[in-house]
Design a protein around this motif. Structure first.
Motif, short mmCIF file in Angstrom:
data_model
loop_
_atom_site.label_atom_id
_atom_site.label_comp_id
_atom_site.label_asym_id
_atom_site.label_seq_id
_atom_site.Cartn_x
_atom_site.Cartn_y
_atom_site.Cartn_z
N CYS A 1 0.81 -1.20 0.00
CA CYS A 1 0.00 0.00 0.00
C CYS A 1 0.86 1.27 0.00
CB CYS A 1 -0.93 0.00 1.19
SG CYS A 1 -2.24 -1.22 1.05
N ASP A 41 -9.25 -15.23 -2.22
CA ASP A 41 -9.18 -14.11 -1.28
C ASP A 41 -8.02 -13.18 -1.60
OD1 ASP A 41 -11.42 -14.94 0.10
OD2 ASP A 41 -10.28 -15.97 1.68
N LYS A 44 -8.83 -11.17 -4.76
CA LYS A 44 -9.79 -10.11 -4.46
C LYS A 44 -9.11 -8.95 -3.73
CE LYS A 44 -14.33 -9.44 -2.37
NZ LYS A 44 -15.43 -10.08 -1.64
N MET A 45 -8.26 -9.27 -2.76
CA MET A 45 -7.57 -8.24 -1.99
C MET A 45 -6.64 -7.41 -2.90
SD MET A 45 -4.86 -8.55 1.14
CE MET A 45 -3.64 -9.20 0.02
N GLU A 47 -6.75 -7.07 -6.19
CA GLU A 47 -7.53 -6.31 -7.16
C GLU A 47 -8.19 -5.09 -6.53
OE1 GLU A 47 -10.08 -9.24 -8.98
OE2 GLU A 47 -8.52 -9.80 -10.43
N SER A 48 -8.56 -5.19 -5.25
CA SER A 48 -9.17 -4.04 -4.57
C SER A 48 -8.16 -2.89 -4.41
CB SER A 48 -9.72 -4.44 -3.20
OG SER A 48 -8.68 -4.64 -2.27
N LEU A 49 -6.87 -3.23 -4.47
CA LEU A 49 -5.82 -2.21 -4.40
C LEU A 49 -5.50 -1.61 -5.77
CD1 LEU A 49 -3.34 -4.03 -1.99
CD2 LEU A 49 -4.88 -2.14 -1.43
#
Length: 115
Positions: A1, A41, A44-45, A47-49
């Motif tokens: 991040c 999971d 998904k995590m 791709e959400s970033l």
């Protein structure tokens, strides 16, 4: 991040001198995704970033953008000299982006990336 927050994308260069471990980890995630061994999971995590599974450095703009990010990481600013011997095309490219911005010809996506 932290990389995404600083660079506004998750496309860590393959040979990123500032953090080779991160570059290796990103490559490993892409390889696992390609092989189908990455958990749903995790997919998904990531791709959400805004993580992209395939990166096409073929785009001349994206290539120069990555070079500018590397320049900023080393020099702590983006004021690339117009005639910078280590990467002669980068200075004129930065100048052109500023002109495109001034003339309102730069897309909002590119503006966000360059801010």
């Amino acid at each position: 991040c932290q990389y995404r927050d600083a660079h506004h994308h998750c496309n860590v260069p393959k040979r990123w001198a500032q953090n080779p471990q991160l570059a290796g980890w990103v490559k490993k995630q892409r390889d696992k995704h390609k092989k189908g061994t990455l958990t749903p999971d995790r997919i998904k995590m990531l791709e959400s970033l805004g993580f992209r599974w395939s990166v096409s450095p073929n785009s001349a703009w994206e290539k120069r953008y990555q070079e500018l990010c590397q320049y900023r990481d080393v020099h702590h600013h983006c004021n690339v000299p117009k005639r910078w011997a280590q990467n002669p095309p980068l200075g004129p490219w930065v100048h052109k982006q500023r002109q495109e911005y001034k003339n309102r010809n730069l897309s909002t996506d590119r503006i966000k990336m360059l801010e």
